[in-house]
Scaffold this active site. Structure first.
Site, PDB file in Angstrom:
ATOM      1  N   LYS A  15      -4.717  11.881   5.723  1.00  0.00           N
ATOM      2  CA  LYS A  15      -6.058  11.515   6.214  1.00  0.00           C
ATOM      3  C   LYS A  15      -6.993  12.637   5.766  1.00  0.00           C
ATOM      4  CE  LYS A  15      -7.351   9.697  10.378  1.00  0.00           C
ATOM      5  NZ  LYS A  15      -7.996   8.417  10.146  1.00  0.00           N
TER       6      LYS A  15
HETATM    7  N1  PMP Z   1      -6.220   3.297   7.466  1.00  0.00           N
HETATM    8  C1  PMP Z   1      -7.220   4.190   7.470  1.00  0.00           C
HETATM    9  C2  PMP Z   1      -7.927   4.476   6.189  1.00  0.00           C
HETATM   10  C3  PMP Z   1      -7.579   4.833   8.664  1.00  0.00           C
HETATM   11  O1  PMP Z   1      -8.564   5.729   8.677  1.00  0.00           O
HETATM   12  C4  PMP Z   1      -6.881   4.520   9.858  1.00  0.00           C
HETATM   13  C5  PMP Z   1      -7.262   5.172  11.149  1.00  0.00           C
HETATM   14  N2  PMP Z   1      -6.583   6.364  11.347  1.00  0.00           N
HETATM   15  C6  PMP Z   1      -5.838   3.599   9.793  1.00  0.00           C
HETATM   16  C7  PMP Z   1      -5.533   3.001   8.586  1.00  0.00           C
HETATM   17  C8  PMP Z   1      -5.014   3.277  11.014  1.00  0.00           C
HETATM   18  O2  PMP Z   1      -4.137   4.329  11.302  1.00  0.00           O
HETATM   19  P1  PMP Z   1      -3.628   4.617  12.778  1.00  0.00           P
HETATM   20  O3  PMP Z   1      -2.969   3.379  13.256  1.00  0.00           O
HETATM   21  O4  PMP Z   1      -2.659   5.724  12.620  1.00  0.00           O
HETATM   22  O5  PMP Z   1      -4.804   4.976  13.586  1.00  0.00           O
END
Ligand code: PMP
Length: 314
Positions: free
Chosen positions: A158
């Site tokens: 991220k």
């Molecule tokens: N894809 C992206 C690009 C994101 O920013 C997020 C949010 N964190 C997600 C998917 C979903 O991930 P998570 O379930 O871990 O929040």
């Protein structure tokens, strides 16, 4: 987006008033996007007067991995980070739903595009937050932007800088009159939404782009795949998804910490199924919402309670 202000942040090794958690304009991460971050949610359970955080150890594991992709070291373990978070939330004493933002970032005040020989730091803050997208029926388009490729910026991390891509995707969708966007890879297959994973249902089977489709390895995605298979007895297939499969889906939803589970009911003015949130999405969301609030004993290990409760005298 309905969000409040925190009173505190964990910054440079201690909990400080939020006004004191400031970085300078020369900060490397501010100039070059050289940070990584996480996003967690805390859910208030009013009956139990308890706050539950969803899968903090998994989130901090991903944060540490994202940091390592960007040649940053986190001086804390995932267990330390969970303790810091619990401490911060106890200071805030929230009795409502909230969002949690940890960041590891290149903190040196230095010019020079690189990752080595630049010091880094960790910070975390939390904000009161309720649902920030409508959960019952979103109208999306397929973005003209492509999802940033794993060979350009690691999709599994991220990485702050990669969110310029998400911001372009989101704003172009909203300014064109849609609620959100679906994004394709460079090879033309579905990857995800601007900041959430996606799943669709066709003939009772759930399909979702596989982990090598330039998606973030979503923690909600992983949790839902488990719940669909083990609790709802529904087949889940992770594979490449063509654009036309989106138009032909019976149900579709976005999933992630921020959006939670949000039904997509229209794609570019075409209804998905009958244009209403479908039965699988509804069932899955009801179960998920109970789990995140600590109401399902079998999934107690997916949530971390924040407040110490007095033992009940019998
Ligand atoms: N894809 C992206 C690009 C994101 O920013 C997020 C949010 N964190 C997600 C998917 C979903 O991930 P998570 O379930 O871990 O929040």
């Amino acid at each position: 987006m309905a969000q409040g202000r925190p009173k505190y942040a964990f910054f440079q090794g201690e909990i400080v008033p939020i006004e004191e958690a400031k970085i300078g304009v020369m900060t490397h991460a501010f100039n070059y996007g050289t940070g990584v971050f996480g996003g967690l949610r805390g859910y208030w359970n009013d009956a139990e007067k308890q706050l539950f955080v969803f899968r903090p150890l998994d989130h901090f594991t991903r944060l540490i991995q994202s940091a390592s992709l960007m040649r940053m070291e986190v001086e804390y373990t995932k267990e330390d980070l969970t303790k810091i978070l619990i401490d911060l939330l106890r200071h805030e004493n929230y009795q409502q739903n909230l969002y949690i933002r940890p960041l590891v970032y290149k903190s040196a005040e230095k010019i020079g595009v690189r990752l080595h020989d630049i010091s880094d730091d960790f910070t975390i803050f939390t904000v009161p937050m309720e649902d920030y997208v409508s959960l019952n029926g979103l109208h999306v388009h397929i973005s003209a932007w492509r999802r940033v490729d794993d060979n350009a910026i690691p999709a599994r991390g991220k990485v702050s800088g990669a969110y310029a891509n998400s911001a372009l995707i989101k704003s172009d969708a909203v300014l064109a009159g849609y609620d959100e966007a679906l994004v394709l890879n460079n090879d033309g297959h579905l990857s995800e939404a601007s900041a959430a994973n996606v799943m669709l249902v066709r003939d009772g089977v759930v399909y979702t782009p596989s982990l090598n489709a330039n998606i973030l390895e979503g923690i909600v995605r992983r949790s839902l795949i488990h719940l669909l298979r083990e609790e709802l007895n529904i087949e889940v297939v992770e594979r490449n998804i063509d654009r036309t499969e989106v138009y032909m889906a019976d149900e579709m939803f976005m999933c992630g910490t921020g959006v939670q589970i949000a039904a997509i009911t229209k794609v570019e003015h075409r209804p998905i199924g009958d244009g209403k949130m479908g039965p699988i999405t509804t069932q899955l969301r009801d179960l998920f919402f109970d789990i995140v609030r600590g109401k399902v004993a079998d999934y107690a290990d997916w949530v971390t309670p924040i407040f110490v409760k007095e033992p009940v005298e019998s």
